[in-house]
Design a protein around this motif. Structure first.
Motif, PDB file in Angstrom:
ATOM      1  N   LEU A 249       0.866  -1.182   0.000  1.00 13.50           N
ATOM      2  CA  LEU A 249       0.000   0.000   0.000  1.00 13.50           C
ATOM      3  C   LEU A 249       0.899   1.227   0.000  1.00 13.50           C
ATOM      4  O   LEU A 249       1.846   1.304   0.785  1.00 13.50           O
ATOM      5  CB  LEU A 249      -0.901  -0.018   1.245  1.00 13.50           C
ATOM      6  CG  LEU A 249      -1.954   1.069   1.338  1.00 13.50           C
ATOM      7  CD1 LEU A 249      -3.010   0.861   0.261  1.00 13.50           C
ATOM      8  CD2 LEU A 249      -2.624   1.045   2.700  1.00 13.50           C
ATOM      9  N   TRP A 250       0.597   2.181  -0.886  1.00 14.76           N
ATOM     10  CA  TRP A 250       1.469   3.351  -1.053  1.00 14.76           C
ATOM     11  C   TRP A 250       0.675   4.632  -0.843  1.00 14.76           C
ATOM     12  O   TRP A 250      -0.464   4.742  -1.282  1.00 14.76           O
ATOM     13  CB  TRP A 250       2.058   3.377  -2.471  1.00 14.76           C
ATOM     14  CG  TRP A 250       2.784   2.127  -2.845  1.00 14.76           C
ATOM     15  CD1 TRP A 250       2.222   1.010  -3.394  1.00 14.76           C
ATOM     16  CD2 TRP A 250       4.176   1.849  -2.708  1.00 14.76           C
ATOM     17  NE1 TRP A 250       3.189   0.051  -3.602  1.00 14.76           N
ATOM     18  CE2 TRP A 250       4.395   0.534  -3.193  1.00 14.76           C
ATOM     19  CE3 TRP A 250       5.255   2.582  -2.224  1.00 14.76           C
ATOM     20  CZ2 TRP A 250       5.653  -0.054  -3.196  1.00 14.76           C
ATOM     21  CZ3 TRP A 250       6.508   1.997  -2.251  1.00 14.76           C
ATOM     22  CH2 TRP A 250       6.696   0.682  -2.725  1.00 14.76           C
ATOM     23  N   ASP A 251       1.340   5.598  -0.200  1.00 13.97           N
ATOM     24  CA  ASP A 251       0.763   6.934  -0.087  1.00 13.97           C
ATOM     25  C   ASP A 251       1.289   7.756  -1.259  1.00 13.97           C
ATOM     26  O   ASP A 251       2.499   7.870  -1.451  1.00 13.97           O
ATOM     27  CB  ASP A 251       1.190   7.561   1.242  1.00 13.97           C
ATOM     28  CG  ASP A 251       0.545   8.920   1.454  1.00 13.97           C
ATOM     29  OD1 ASP A 251      -0.185   9.368   0.553  1.00 13.97           O
ATOM     30  OD2 ASP A 251       0.771   9.529   2.513  1.00 13.97           O
ATOM     31  N   THR A 252       0.388   8.342  -2.060  1.00 16.74           N
ATOM     32  CA  THR A 252       0.841   9.017  -3.285  1.00 16.74           C
ATOM     33  C   THR A 252       1.643  10.284  -2.976  1.00 16.74           C
ATOM     34  O   THR A 252       2.402  10.749  -3.817  1.00 16.74           O
ATOM     35  CB  THR A 252      -0.356   9.392  -4.166  1.00 16.74           C
ATOM     36  OG1 THR A 252      -1.336  10.044  -3.351  1.00 16.74           O
ATOM     37  CG2 THR A 252      -0.974   8.165  -4.779  1.00 16.74           C
ATOM     38  N   GLU A 253       1.468  10.837  -1.767  1.00 13.54           N
ATOM     39  CA  GLU A 253       2.235  12.048  -1.419  1.00 13.54           C
ATOM     40  C   GLU A 253       3.706  11.707  -1.173  1.00 13.54           C
ATOM     41  O   GLU A 253       4.586  12.531  -1.363  1.00 13.54           O
ATOM     42  CB  GLU A 253       1.665  12.709  -0.154  1.00 13.54           C
ATOM     43  CG  GLU A 253       0.184  13.068  -0.254  1.00 13.54           C
ATOM     44  CD  GLU A 253      -0.077  14.037  -1.400  1.00 13.54           C
ATOM     45  OE1 GLU A 253       0.686  15.004  -1.537  1.00 13.54           O
ATOM     46  OE2 GLU A 253      -1.036  13.809  -2.154  1.00 13.54           O
ATOM     47  N   PRO A 258       6.728   1.882   1.250  1.00 10.00           N
ATOM     48  CA  PRO A 258       5.306   1.515   1.304  1.00 10.00           C
ATOM     49  C   PRO A 258       4.748   1.679   2.716  1.00 10.00           C
ATOM     50  O   PRO A 258       5.473   1.500   3.695  1.00 10.00           O
ATOM     51  CB  PRO A 258       5.310   0.036   0.883  1.00 10.00           C
ATOM     52  CG  PRO A 258       6.682  -0.459   1.128  1.00 10.00           C
ATOM     53  CD  PRO A 258       7.603   0.727   1.001  1.00 10.00           C
ATOM     54  N   MET A 259       3.459   2.036   2.813  1.00  8.70           N
ATOM     55  CA  MET A 259       2.823   2.130   4.132  1.00  8.70           C
ATOM     56  C   MET A 259       2.677   0.742   4.738  1.00  8.70           C
ATOM     57  O   MET A 259       2.799   0.562   5.949  1.00  8.70           O
ATOM     58  CB  MET A 259       1.439   2.762   4.005  1.00  8.70           C
ATOM     59  CG  MET A 259       1.461   4.194   3.556  1.00  8.70           C
ATOM     60  SD  MET A 259      -0.174   4.736   3.075  1.00  8.70           S
ATOM     61  CE  MET A 259      -1.087   4.575   4.585  1.00  8.70           C
ATOM     62  N   GLY A 260       2.373  -0.224   3.888  1.00  8.08           N
ATOM     63  CA  GLY A 260       2.260  -1.598   4.369  1.00  8.08           C
ATOM     64  C   GLY A 260       2.769  -2.533   3.291  1.00  8.08           C
ATOM     65  O   GLY A 260       2.594  -2.275   2.109  1.00  8.08           O
TER      66      GLY A 260
END
Length: 355
Positions: A249-253, A258-260
């Motif tokens: 899971l990625w935060d586009t900012e 990766p976040m997870g």
């Protein structure tokens, strides 16, 4: 000392899958054997469309949802392409319009009669020609009518106005290699792509620029896929350097880390993710697996929570996903898959049990 919550609160912890009875399946369908990682199946509240084996060209079946049971060999198909069909997608705004991309380098848009086909359909409404190699991905714009995206093996992404059959945007030179998947954001202002050079890119089609890019999102050499979530984050599936399947899971900012990140197993089929924005559940189906895993995406770490696995005996060749409007909510149905076997298509219903 405070008692830590051992079990996480979630409405979807007990989601379970159920295949329908045998007489509600679609039998005797020769599912396509093309070695392309697409879903091979597209569903909407009126029809199910399945790419099938065809001699001397490409064809796909379109069955009204209620036409279950054994399908006659002479059942009419949509057969206007001169090469195998690689991807199909129903228009979200009109249940009788479907787009198909094929190895013959064209994208065709078809108008399906009210009650399905009574004779073979060979004349598309629109033929879109602009790719120089086979077209592997077609995706309708989620909010604007008559806007269609196509991506080919010539590494070009084209955005079409289907009403006038002209190119709106030609995005050339943004991808150095084969494009594996394309996903629109919820409002359709941007889209993300997963490419063979292991990068995930977020692209603004109006400006024709890459807004953000993550190189080496997954280290492995096998195909990866990326989809936009409702809050603008990106969910990817791919392979690690040791060929283990991964989800991230990625935060586009901030695409640095990766976040997870979770590792699943060491099977070798590409993972196809399906996302439900209303429940924030991601379903992951592997090609050639016999299971569907589902995960809940939440705001607090570890962000990706494994919920459960639906397992069956036979492996899946492809998977169709019913939009929310076609579900039976009185039976607490939150998702419905159409699983393709070697010779049949079997609906699988995901429900949340009432208390």
């Amino acid at each position: 000392m405070s008692f830590r919550k051992v079990v996480r609160q979630s409405k979807f912890r007990h989601v379970f899958g159920q295949p329908v009875k045998t007489e509600q399946c679609y039998d005797d369908i020769r599912v396509s054997r093309v070695t392309w990682d697409s879903t091979f199946c597209a569903v909407n509240p009126s029809f199910v469309a399945i790419i099938v084996e065809a001699s001397g060209g490409g064809a796909f079946l379109i069955l009204p949802l209620h036409k279950t049971g054994r399908i006659d060999k002479s059942y009419p198909t949509v057969c206007g392409h001169t090469g195998p069909v690689l991807d199909i997608d129903w228009c979200p705004h009109n249940d009788h319009v479907i787009a198909s991309g094929s190895e013959d380098c064209t994208v065709m848009v078809w108008q399906i009669p009210e009650n399905g086909l009574s004779q073979p359909l060979t004349e598309p409404v629109v033929v879109l020609e602009g790719h120089s190699k086979r077209v592997g991905i077609v995706a309708w714009h989620p909010t604007a009518r008559n806007v269609l995206l196509s991506a080919g093996c010539d590494n070009v992404v084209l955005i079409w106005n289907v009403g006038t059959a002209e190119e709106l945007y030609r995005l050339d030179g943004l991808h150095p290699d084969l494009i594996y998947s394309v996903s629109w954001s919820r409002d359709g202002s941007r889209f993300c792509t997963a490419c063979k050079d292991k990068s995930v890119r977020i692209i603004d089609p109006r400006r024709g620029t890459v807004v953000a890019e993550k190189e080496r999102a997954h280290e492995g050499a096998r195909p990866m896929r990326a989809i936009f979530l409702a809050d603008g984050k990106i969910f990817t599936t791919g392979f690690s350097r040791m060929s283990e399947r991964q989800l991230a899971l990625w935060d586009t900012e901030n695409l640095e880390e990766p976040m997870g990140l979770q590792e699943l197993d060491s099977s070798n089929g590409a993972l196809l993710p399906f996302y439900d924005p209303d429940t924030n559940v991601v379903y992951v189906c592997g090609k050639g697996d016999s299971s569907i895993r589902y995960f809940e995406i939440t705001e607090e770490p570890p962000y990706i929570h494994f919920l459960n696995t639906f397992t069956s005996k036979e492996p899946q060749r492809g998977m169709g996903w019913m939009p929310k409007r076609g579900l039976d909510v009185s039976k607490c149905e939150i998702a419905r898959f159409y699983k393709l076997h070697e010779r049949k298509c079997e609906p699988i219903i995901m429900t949340v049990p009432r208390k």
